[in-house]
Design a protein around this motif. Structure first.
Motif, mmCIF file in Angstrom:
data_model
loop_
_atom_site.group_PDB
_atom_site.id
_atom_site.type_symbol
_atom_site.label_atom_id
_atom_site.label_comp_id
_atom_site.label_asym_id
_atom_site.label_seq_id
_atom_site.Cartn_x
_atom_site.Cartn_y
_atom_site.Cartn_z
ATOM 1 N N MET A 1 0.839 -1.167 0.000
ATOM 2 C CA MET A 1 0.000 0.000 0.000
ATOM 3 C C MET A 1 0.889 1.236 0.000
ATOM 4 S SD MET A 1 -2.532 1.452 3.061
ATOM 5 C CE MET A 1 -2.969 -0.134 3.606
ATOM 6 N N SER A 2 0.575 2.169 -0.863
ATOM 7 C CA SER A 2 1.336 3.408 -0.935
ATOM 8 C C SER A 2 0.360 4.576 -0.841
ATOM 9 C CB SER A 2 2.107 3.470 -2.254
ATOM 10 O OG SER A 2 2.848 4.661 -2.312
ATOM 11 N N ILE A 3 0.581 5.431 0.130
ATOM 12 C CA ILE A 3 -0.271 6.594 0.355
ATOM 13 C C ILE A 3 0.623 7.822 0.381
ATOM 14 C CG2 ILE A 3 -1.775 7.732 2.031
ATOM 15 C CD1 ILE A 3 -2.679 4.959 2.919
ATOM 16 N N ILE A 4 0.184 8.871 -0.266
ATOM 17 C CA ILE A 4 0.947 10.118 -0.263
ATOM 18 C C ILE A 4 0.336 11.049 0.775
ATOM 19 C CG2 ILE A 4 1.590 12.159 -1.600
ATOM 20 C CD1 ILE A 4 1.582 10.325 -4.072
ATOM 21 N N ALA A 5 1.161 11.538 1.694
ATOM 22 C CA ALA A 5 0.724 12.476 2.723
ATOM 23 C C ALA A 5 1.636 13.690 2.663
ATOM 24 C CB ALA A 5 0.795 11.825 4.105
ATOM 25 N N LYS A 6 1.065 14.856 2.810
ATOM 26 C CA LYS A 6 1.830 16.089 2.724
ATOM 27 C C LYS A 6 2.140 16.611 4.126
ATOM 28 C CE LYS A 6 1.892 20.388 0.161
ATOM 29 N NZ LYS A 6 1.170 21.231 -0.779
ATOM 30 N N ILE A 7 3.374 17.067 4.325
ATOM 31 C CA ILE A 7 3.785 17.657 5.593
ATOM 32 C C ILE A 7 3.277 19.092 5.621
ATOM 33 C CG2 ILE A 7 5.745 18.339 7.030
ATOM 34 C CD1 ILE A 7 7.339 16.098 5.589
ATOM 35 N N ARG A 8 2.657 19.457 6.751
ATOM 36 C CA ARG A 8 2.173 20.828 6.905
ATOM 37 C C ARG A 8 2.662 21.366 8.241
ATOM 38 N NH1 ARG A 8 -1.917 17.601 8.614
ATOM 39 N NH2 ARG A 8 -3.125 18.316 10.374
ATOM 40 N N GLU A 9 2.537 22.673 8.401
ATOM 41 C CA GLU A 9 2.953 23.289 9.664
ATOM 42 C C GLU A 9 1.711 23.642 10.461
ATOM 43 O OE1 GLU A 9 5.770 26.873 11.347
ATOM 44 O OE2 GLU A 9 6.065 26.096 9.329
ATOM 45 N N GLN A 10 1.759 23.311 11.749
ATOM 46 C CA GLN A 10 0.648 23.614 12.648
ATOM 47 C C GLN A 10 1.230 24.056 13.980
ATOM 48 O OE1 GLN A 10 -2.384 20.585 12.819
ATOM 49 N NE2 GLN A 10 -2.952 21.152 14.884
ATOM 50 N N ASP A 11 1.000 25.301 14.329
ATOM 51 C CA ASP A 11 1.526 25.863 15.579
ATOM 52 C C ASP A 11 3.030 25.671 15.707
ATOM 53 O OD1 ASP A 11 -1.045 26.659 16.341
ATOM 54 O OD2 ASP A 11 -1.453 24.727 17.288
ATOM 55 N N GLY A 12 3.757 25.813 14.625
ATOM 56 C CA GLY A 12 5.205 25.717 14.659
ATOM 57 C C GLY A 12 5.751 24.309 14.533
ATOM 58 N N ALA A 13 4.878 23.295 14.569
ATOM 59 C CA ALA A 13 5.323 21.901 14.440
ATOM 60 C C ALA A 13 5.037 21.413 13.024
ATOM 61 C CB ALA A 13 4.585 21.023 15.447
ATOM 62 N N ARG A 14 5.817 20.451 12.575
ATOM 63 C CA ARG A 14 5.555 19.812 11.278
ATOM 64 C C ARG A 14 4.650 18.620 11.547
ATOM 65 N NH1 ARG A 14 9.211 23.418 11.764
ATOM 66 N NH2 ARG A 14 10.140 24.236 9.887
ATOM 67 N N VAL A 15 3.552 18.511 10.785
ATOM 68 C CA VAL A 15 2.521 17.515 11.046
ATOM 69 C C VAL A 15 2.213 16.728 9.785
ATOM 70 C CG1 VAL A 15 0.115 17.206 11.780
ATOM 71 C CG2 VAL A 15 1.489 19.015 12.790
ATOM 72 N N VAL A 16 2.034 15.417 9.946
ATOM 73 C CA VAL A 16 1.589 14.544 8.864
ATOM 74 C C VAL A 16 0.356 13.805 9.380
ATOM 75 C CG1 VAL A 16 2.134 12.538 7.428
ATOM 76 C CG2 VAL A 16 3.901 14.217 7.948
#
Length: 92
Positions: free
Chosen positions: A1-16
């Motif tokens: 299984m391959s899923i693409i998830a984008k890293i985003r910034e939330q309150d200064g943290a990097r979130v996936v």
């Protein structure tokens, strides 16, 4: 299984955000601790089993209400609050 998830910034943290089906495939869910490491340039996540001694105990409604019959004596505003059927996810 391959899923693409984008890293985003939330309150200064990097979130996936990890999709439910991906977590389920490794036996993980909400509240599961994950051991994270980098192996050959990839992030590897392994669920850490929670010891039985640390699992949150579920209480029955009767256990939660031990002594509650005395509440109306202390505060008349709760009179009748113990009457009726369960209204949430409490155990029987």
């Amino acid at each position: 299984m391959s899923i693409i998830a984008k890293i985003r910034e939330q309150d200064g943290a990097r979130v996936v955000t990890l999709p439910s089906e991906l977590l389920e495939s490794i036996g993980a869910g909400v509240g599961t601790a994950l051991a994270l490491k980098v192996k050959d340039g990839a992030i590897v996540a392994v669920p850490i089993p929670e010891p039985a001694s640390q699992r949150r105990r579920r209480y029955t409604m009767a256990e939660l209400l031990v002594g509650a019959e005395h509440l109306p004596e202390i505060y008349e505003g709760v009179a009748g609050a113990l009457d009726g059927e369960p209204a949430g996810r409490e155990l029987g």
